[in-house]
Structure formats: structure tokens, C-alpha cells
Design a protein around this motif. Sequence first.
Motif, PDB file in Angstrom:
ATOM      1  N   ASP A   1      28.072  18.562  59.313  1.00 32.10           N
ATOM      2  CA  ASP A   1      28.589  18.920  60.638  1.00 32.10           C
ATOM      3  C   ASP A   1      28.376  17.776  61.626  1.00 32.10           C
TER       4      ASP A   1
ATOM      5  N   ALA B   1      31.182  15.743  63.539  1.00 30.65           N
ATOM      6  CA  ALA B   1      31.165  15.703  64.999  1.00 30.65           C
ATOM      7  C   ALA B   1      31.175  14.258  65.494  1.00 30.65           C
TER       8      ALA B   1
ATOM      9  N   LEU C   1      34.497  12.722  65.805  1.00 29.92           N
ATOM     10  CA  LEU C   1      35.314  13.183  66.925  1.00 29.92           C
ATOM     11  C   LEU C   1      34.955  12.501  68.242  1.00 29.92           C
TER      12      LEU C   1
ATOM     13  N   ARG D   1      29.434  14.712  74.825  1.00 30.05           N
ATOM     14  CA  ARG D   1      30.570  15.071  73.957  1.00 30.05           C
ATOM     15  C   ARG D   1      30.068  15.567  72.607  1.00 30.05           C
TER      16      ARG D   1
ATOM     17  N   MET E   1      28.646  19.077  72.975  1.00 27.43           N
ATOM     18  CA  MET E   1      29.694  20.088  73.093  1.00 27.43           C
ATOM     19  C   MET E   1      30.341  20.372  71.735  1.00 27.43           C
ATOM     20  N   ILE E   2      30.599  19.345  70.972  1.00 29.95           N
ATOM     21  CA  ILE E   2      31.218  19.516  69.660  1.00 29.95           C
ATOM     22  C   ILE E   2      30.285  20.303  68.740  1.00 29.95           C
TER      23      ILE E   2
ATOM     24  N   GLY F   1      30.258  23.923  69.325  1.00 30.15           N
ATOM     25  CA  GLY F   1      31.510  24.601  69.045  1.00 30.15           C
ATOM     26  C   GLY F   1      32.468  24.658  70.213  1.00 30.15           C
ATOM     27  N   GLN F   2      32.162  23.924  71.272  1.00 28.02           N
ATOM     28  CA  GLN F   2      33.053  23.880  72.417  1.00 28.02           C
ATOM     29  C   GLN F   2      34.051  22.743  72.227  1.00 28.02           C
ATOM     30  N   GLN F   3      35.233  22.931  72.744  1.00 29.66           N
ATOM     31  CA  GLN F   3      36.254  21.894  72.654  1.00 29.66           C
ATOM     32  C   GLN F   3      36.126  20.979  73.869  1.00 29.66           C
ATOM     33  N   PRO F   4      35.737  19.706  73.671  1.00 26.92           N
ATOM     34  CA  PRO F   4      35.638  18.799  74.815  1.00 26.92           C
ATOM     35  C   PRO F   4      37.014  18.530  75.404  1.00 26.92           C
ATOM     36  N   ALA F   5      37.026  18.361  76.702  1.00 29.11           N
ATOM     37  CA  ALA F   5      38.284  18.071  77.397  1.00 29.11           C
ATOM     38  C   ALA F   5      38.801  16.711  76.955  1.00 29.11           C
ATOM     39  N   THR F   6      40.063  16.640  76.640  1.00 28.59           N
ATOM     40  CA  THR F   6      40.684  15.379  76.230  1.00 28.59           C
ATOM     41  C   THR F   6      41.279  14.715  77.454  1.00 28.59           C
TER      42      THR F   6
END
Length: 166
Positions: free
Chosen positions: A98, A102, A105, A148, A151-152, A155-160
Motif C-alpha cells: 500500500d 501510495a 501517486l 499527500r 491523505m492517500i 483513503g482520501q482522494q487528494p485534490a488534483t
Amino acid sequence: MESSAILAEIPRLRRYARAMLGDRAAADDLVQDTLERAWFKFQQWRVGSDLRAWLFSIMHNLRVDQLRRPSVPTHSIDEDDFELPTRPTQSDDLEISDLESALRLVPDEQREILLLVALEEMSFTEIAAALGIPVGTVMSRLSRGRERLRMIMDGQQPATRLKVVR
């Protein structure tokens, strides 16, 4: 410059390259290219300066060059001969997997800083010298990279953030 000083840095170079690329063969190739360039340009190294930062700077520049030029897909023949040691429990393996996922990403600029701080235990000044960026940029990228990654992993989706190109 003594060859023993360069040889002492090889484990760190390999560890960083492996973490950055995620592929043992590609990492070994990058380390070999780094050592070859360092040996060829050893007269450019200033006596008394940080050899480790100089070598990581060479590696960073080689990696940037690799990313700029198109690559030919390759497949290692000896991949089965190099098995990584496994952790004692499956959950540990999953956590490491994991974390690796991560890290992939996280943007390259932030991942570089995270790995140099966490794996290589380099100071902000050493990182700034190796990458040729200001110390403030190192601190900023580290902070954004940690957030970042956190957050990953949660399980949160980081703002792109999209850049507008005209």
C-alpha cells in the motif's frame, strides 16, 4: 578523490534508486550510470564538499534525462533469480505494498524529497545541493508530499491541481 569513498556510497545510491524506480534492474542501471559519470567527471568534484550530495545530484540529473527521452520497453530475463525477502506476516506485506502504491501517486518532485529524507536521512541543505533547488523549496515539497501521502494512505482522494497551459 578515493574510490573507497565512492564505493561506500553505493548502498545508499542503490536503495534510493530502487525506491524511486520500483524496479531492481532499472535501479541498478541508474546507479551504474551514476558511478560511471562520477568517475568520468571526478575532476569536477570540489575537495571538501559533500561527496554524497554530489553523487545524488548526478543521479537526479541522469533520472531527469531518462524521463525526457523516450524509452524502449524491456523485460529482465533474470527476474526470478532475485527474490525479495518476505515479511513474516501477510498484513505487513500488504502495508508495504500500500505504501509503495501510495508513493507512486505522489508527484515526482515531492516523492524525491520524501525518499531522500526518509531513506537517505539527508538534511534539507544536502537535498537542496543535490537537486539544485532552494532549501525553502525542499521544505515546501516535503510538507506537501507528506500531506499527500497521508491523505492517500487514509483513503482520501487528494485534490488534483491542473495547470492551465496556453
